[in-house]
Motif scaffolding. Structure first.
Motif, PDB file in Angstrom:
ATOM      1  N   PRO A  51       0.807  -1.226   0.000  1.00  0.00           N
ATOM      2  CA  PRO A  51       0.000   0.000   0.000  1.00  0.00           C
ATOM      3  C   PRO A  51       0.842   1.280   0.000  1.00  0.00           C
ATOM      4  O   PRO A  51       0.325   2.346  -0.342  1.00  0.00           O
ATOM      5  CB  PRO A  51      -0.809  -0.107   1.308  1.00  0.00           C
ATOM      6  CG  PRO A  51      -0.752  -1.542   1.696  1.00  0.00           C
ATOM      7  CD  PRO A  51       0.566  -2.027   1.204  1.00  0.00           C
ATOM      8  N   ALA A  52       2.114   1.168   0.376  1.00  0.00           N
ATOM      9  CA  ALA A  52       2.965   2.352   0.520  1.00  0.00           C
ATOM     10  C   ALA A  52       3.786   2.670  -0.715  1.00  0.00           C
ATOM     11  O   ALA A  52       4.483   3.695  -0.743  1.00  0.00           O
ATOM     12  CB  ALA A  52       3.909   2.164   1.713  1.00  0.00           C
ATOM     13  N   LEU A  53       3.735   1.822  -1.740  1.00  0.00           N
ATOM     14  CA  LEU A  53       4.622   2.027  -2.890  1.00  0.00           C
ATOM     15  C   LEU A  53       4.373   3.376  -3.571  1.00  0.00           C
ATOM     16  O   LEU A  53       5.321   4.053  -3.995  1.00  0.00           O
ATOM     17  CB  LEU A  53       4.447   0.880  -3.889  1.00  0.00           C
ATOM     18  CG  LEU A  53       4.946  -0.493  -3.430  1.00  0.00           C
ATOM     19  CD1 LEU A  53       4.745  -1.529  -4.534  1.00  0.00           C
ATOM     20  CD2 LEU A  53       6.399  -0.438  -3.010  1.00  0.00           C
ATOM     21  N   GLY A  54       3.136   3.766  -3.683  1.00  0.00           N
ATOM     22  CA  GLY A  54       2.843   5.056  -4.303  1.00  0.00           C
ATOM     23  C   GLY A  54       3.404   6.210  -3.497  1.00  0.00           C
ATOM     24  O   GLY A  54       3.979   7.157  -4.053  1.00  0.00           O
ATOM     25  N   ASP A  61      10.920  10.718  -5.039  1.00  0.00           N
ATOM     26  CA  ASP A  61      11.062  11.210  -6.411  1.00  0.00           C
ATOM     27  C   ASP A  61      11.367  10.080  -7.405  1.00  0.00           C
ATOM     28  O   ASP A  61      12.338  10.137  -8.170  1.00  0.00           O
ATOM     29  CB  ASP A  61      12.166  12.283  -6.474  1.00  0.00           C
ATOM     30  CG  ASP A  61      12.119  13.067  -7.787  1.00  0.00           C
ATOM     31  OD1 ASP A  61      11.025  13.165  -8.371  1.00  0.00           O
ATOM     32  OD2 ASP A  61      13.186  13.565  -8.220  1.00  0.00           O
ATOM     33  N   VAL A  62      10.522   9.050  -7.392  1.00  0.00           N
ATOM     34  CA  VAL A  62      10.620   7.954  -8.362  1.00  0.00           C
ATOM     35  C   VAL A  62       9.737   8.324  -9.549  1.00  0.00           C
ATOM     36  O   VAL A  62       8.515   8.395  -9.415  1.00  0.00           O
ATOM     37  CB  VAL A  62      10.181   6.618  -7.739  1.00  0.00           C
ATOM     38  CG1 VAL A  62      10.292   5.496  -8.761  1.00  0.00           C
ATOM     39  CG2 VAL A  62      11.010   6.306  -6.502  1.00  0.00           C
ATOM     40  N   GLY A 114      14.199   2.502   6.446  1.00  0.00           N
ATOM     41  CA  GLY A 114      13.244   3.347   7.135  1.00  0.00           C
ATOM     42  C   GLY A 114      13.712   4.775   7.321  1.00  0.00           C
ATOM     43  O   GLY A 114      12.895   5.693   7.420  1.00  0.00           O
ATOM     44  N   LEU A 115      15.038   4.978   7.363  1.00  0.00           N
ATOM     45  CA  LEU A 115      15.589   6.314   7.564  1.00  0.00           C
ATOM     46  C   LEU A 115      16.089   6.947   6.270  1.00  0.00           C
ATOM     47  O   LEU A 115      16.580   8.081   6.291  1.00  0.00           O
ATOM     48  CB  LEU A 115      16.745   6.251   8.574  1.00  0.00           C
ATOM     49  CG  LEU A 115      16.370   5.760   9.985  1.00  0.00           C
ATOM     50  CD1 LEU A 115      17.621   5.571  10.828  1.00  0.00           C
ATOM     51  CD2 LEU A 115      15.400   6.722  10.655  1.00  0.00           C
ATOM     52  N   ALA A 116      15.964   6.243   5.138  1.00  0.00           N
ATOM     53  CA  ALA A 116      16.532   6.707   3.870  1.00  0.00           C
ATOM     54  C   ALA A 116      15.872   7.999   3.407  1.00  0.00           C
ATOM     55  O   ALA A 116      14.655   8.167   3.511  1.00  0.00           O
ATOM     56  CB  ALA A 116      16.378   5.633   2.806  1.00  0.00           C
ATOM     57  N   GLU A 117      16.694   8.893   2.878  1.00  0.00           N
ATOM     58  CA  GLU A 117      16.205  10.144   2.297  1.00  0.00           C
ATOM     59  C   GLU A 117      16.322  10.145   0.773  1.00  0.00           C
ATOM     60  O   GLU A 117      15.987  11.135   0.134  1.00  0.00           O
ATOM     61  CB  GLU A 117      16.980  11.330   2.875  1.00  0.00           C
ATOM     62  CG  GLU A 117      16.778  11.540   4.364  1.00  0.00           C
ATOM     63  CD  GLU A 117      15.350  11.954   4.711  1.00  0.00           C
ATOM     64  OE1 GLU A 117      14.640  12.450   3.806  1.00  0.00           O
ATOM     65  OE2 GLU A 117      14.936  11.762   5.870  1.00  0.00           O
ATOM     66  N   SER A 118      16.826   9.048   0.206  1.00  0.00           N
ATOM     67  CA  SER A 118      16.935   8.925  -1.249  1.00  0.00           C
ATOM     68  C   SER A 118      16.515   7.527  -1.657  1.00  0.00           C
ATOM     69  O   SER A 118      16.607   6.574  -0.858  1.00  0.00           O
ATOM     70  CB  SER A 118      18.372   9.193  -1.719  1.00  0.00           C
ATOM     71  OG  SER A 118      19.248   8.168  -1.283  1.00  0.00           O
ATOM     72  N   TYR A 119      16.059   7.394  -2.893  1.00  0.00           N
ATOM     73  CA  TYR A 119      15.589   6.099  -3.362  1.00  0.00           C
ATOM     74  C   TYR A 119      16.720   5.066  -3.452  1.00  0.00           C
ATOM     75  O   TYR A 119      16.528   3.912  -3.047  1.00  0.00           O
ATOM     76  CB  TYR A 119      14.886   6.264  -4.707  1.00  0.00           C
ATOM     77  CG  TYR A 119      14.024   5.078  -5.091  1.00  0.00           C
ATOM     78  CD1 TYR A 119      13.086   4.561  -4.218  1.00  0.00           C
ATOM     79  CD2 TYR A 119      14.146   4.484  -6.346  1.00  0.00           C
ATOM     80  CE1 TYR A 119      12.280   3.483  -4.557  1.00  0.00           C
ATOM     81  CE2 TYR A 119      13.345   3.409  -6.706  1.00  0.00           C
ATOM     82  CZ  TYR A 119      12.418   2.909  -5.802  1.00  0.00           C
ATOM     83  OH  TYR A 119      11.628   1.846  -6.149  1.00  0.00           O
ATOM     84  N   PRO A 120      17.932   5.433  -3.947  1.00  0.00           N
ATOM     85  CA  PRO A 120      19.012   4.441  -3.956  1.00  0.00           C
ATOM     86  C   PRO A 120      19.348   3.911  -2.566  1.00  0.00           C
ATOM     87  O   PRO A 120      19.614   2.715  -2.405  1.00  0.00           O
ATOM     88  CB  PRO A 120      20.191   5.227  -4.556  1.00  0.00           C
ATOM     89  CG  PRO A 120      19.553   6.260  -5.420  1.00  0.00           C
ATOM     90  CD  PRO A 120      18.314   6.664  -4.671  1.00  0.00           C
ATOM     91  N   LEU A 121      19.345   4.779  -1.544  1.00  0.00           N
ATOM     92  CA  LEU A 121      19.640   4.302  -0.193  1.00  0.00           C
ATOM     93  C   LEU A 121      18.527   3.396   0.320  1.00  0.00           C
ATOM     94  O   LEU A 121      18.777   2.394   0.991  1.00  0.00           O
ATOM     95  CB  LEU A 121      19.838   5.485   0.756  1.00  0.00           C
ATOM     96  CG  LEU A 121      20.210   5.118   2.205  1.00  0.00           C
ATOM     97  CD1 LEU A 121      21.479   4.262   2.234  1.00  0.00           C
ATOM     98  CD2 LEU A 121      20.386   6.381   3.048  1.00  0.00           C
ATOM     99  N   MET A 122      17.298   3.749  -0.004  1.00  0.00           N
ATOM    100  CA  MET A 122      16.173   2.884   0.353  1.00  0.00           C
ATOM    101  C   MET A 122      16.347   1.489  -0.248  1.00  0.00           C
ATOM    102  O   MET A 122      16.184   0.464   0.417  1.00  0.00           O
ATOM    103  CB  MET A 122      14.869   3.524  -0.116  1.00  0.00           C
ATOM    104  CG  MET A 122      13.820   2.570  -0.670  1.00  0.00           C
ATOM    105  SD  MET A 122      12.942   1.596   0.546  1.00  0.00           S
ATOM    106  CE  MET A 122      11.833   2.833   1.173  1.00  0.00           C
TER     107      MET A 122
END
Length: 424
Positions: A51-54, A61-62, A114-122
């Motif tokens: 449910p959280a992907l959007g 910023d994906v 959980g703490l990532a501020e960028s998509y690559p780190l996530m």
């Protein structure tokens, strides 16, 4: 326990499983519940995110809508690498410590995501999560193989899946609840708490199943010989490929489930309810399977389940084409529930059959089988998901093609199995 002396380089047998009849009568409920909780970390890490992907795509910023599927794919990629490590390590040091290490690593990856501020780190955190989750995922299989075999093992796997399917059924609702109280980051906090609870219970309640005298000193020679044995045994390899094809079809749906149900069909916050219905159909089938394996051969159950799966996948494809890629929701859900019912029967049985000839290298065999099947399913299922175009046609076509290939692989495997039995 065999009294045969161990030859140089021979990999010792793990703890001798009890007979199928005795084991079947002595399966403790708390063992089922604990094994189900530890293995459910993987399913929880997938389904609660849906449910959280959007929201994740918007916050980080994906830009390409299908790129959000990488949140799932990176977890599976981590598992591919992790699974091949934990198997031989568990054969060398026992089962408990790898489960502990993997669960702690899972918590570390959870914190990074959980703490990532960028998509690559996530995505990097999700990869670490996958490496960690592979520990309990693989070693639990070896623990079960240490204790059970044959129909008893298949029944244990089915019972574990029946219990553990409650979490995937509830996981999207759990994820949605976290979104109501805050952001998607709360979902990762939930992962960490549940993992630590499971780890504490495991460490207190689960004894070691591989005693020191039956452990294997891990060397490149042992790893190579054991890997070759798994990959060249026609039954183990054949059912590994079959499992990979079936799971690839399932992952094709998981990758695009949020886009199909939540966006294409505009279910929004009702998405967890519909997903739960699909997950519960797997739970119902695995419960049925735990009874069927007492009366029918596992190979026959797999064969007829694959035939039924082809019929359902073909019906889904026909409906998708007839309704321009958007069949009525009731028809889509009916066909998907039937497909998931078939998958529930196949999952435990195929893993049990792939593992059956590999009792003497249970840890490594479980790792190789799971890694190959996961890599196949991640690659092929990722392709099916990436082909999503706003319709159900790519999903239905992928399910149909993969189901046919899985039946062909299973048929060839059974022929090879019959040849081995005639020669022995």
């Amino acid at each position: 326990m065999s009294g045969k002396p161990k030859q140089d380089g021979e990999i010792p047998l793990p703890t001798e499983p009890t007979s199928s009849a005795d084991a079947d009568a002595r399966i403790p409920a708390r063992f089922i519940a604990l094994m189900a909780l530890m293995t459910s970390l993987v399913a929880l890490s997938i389904d609660a995110m849906l449910p959280a992907l959007g929201q994740i795509a918007a916050d980080l910023d994906v830009r390409d809508a299908n790129d959000r599927q990488l949140v799932l794919s990176m977890l599976f990629l981590g598992m591919v690498f992790g699974q091949i490590i934990y198997g031989p390590v568990s054969d060398a040091v026992g089962r408990r410590r790898p489960v502990f290490f993997g669960t702690v690593l899972f918590v570390v990856g959870t914190a990074l995501s959980g703490l990532a501020e960028s998509y690559p780190l996530m995505l990097f955190g999700r990869f670490i999560q996958g490496v960690g989750a592979a520990g309990p995922r693989i070693v639990i299989m070896a623990i079960i193989r240490d204790r059970y075999q044959g129909p008893a093992m298949a029944r244990v796997m089915s019972l574990i899946m029946t219990v553990f399917i409650i979490i995937p059924a509830l996981a999207p609702a759990m994820g949605q609840a976290m979104l109501w109280f805050g952001s998607w980051r709360l979902i990762f906090a939930m992962f960490a708490v549940l993992a630590l609870i499971g780890l504490t219970w495991f460490w207190i309640a689960q004894p070691e199943t591989l005693p020191p005298e039956r452990r294997v000193r891990v060397t490149p020679r042992h790893l190579w010989r054991a890997t070759c044995e798994v990959m060249t045994h026609p039954v183990s390899l054949g059912y590994t490929v079959t499992a990979g094809l079936v799971f690839a079809a399932f992952l094709g749906f998981l990758n695009s489930a949020q886009q199909i149900l939540q966006e294409q069909y505009s279910l929004a916050e009702q998405f967890p309810l519909y997903f739960a219905l699909l997950a519960l159909s797997i739970g119902a089938s695995t419960l049925t399977n735990s009874m069927l394996v007492r009366h029918f051969s596992i190979s026959k159950l797999c064969h007829w389940s694959l035939v039924l799966g082809i019929a359902m996948a073909g019906s889904l494809l026909a409906a998708s084409l007839a309704f321009a890629g958007s069949p009525p929701l009731w028809l889509l859900m009916t066909l998907l529930m039937m497909l998931f019912y078939v998958i529930g029967i196949l999952f435990g049985n195929m893993n049990a059959m792939a593992m059956e000839p590999m009792g003497h290298i249970a840890g490594l065999a479980s790792a190789v089988i799971a890694s190959v099947a996961t890599f196949m399913s991640m690659t092929i299922g990722g392709l099916v998901g990436a082909l999503y175009d706003g319709t159900t046609i790519p999903l239905a076509a992928g399910y149909t093609i993969l189901s046919v290939l899985a039946l062909c692989a299973a048929t060839l495997t059974e022929r090879a199995r019959a040849g081995i039995e005639e020669d022995s």
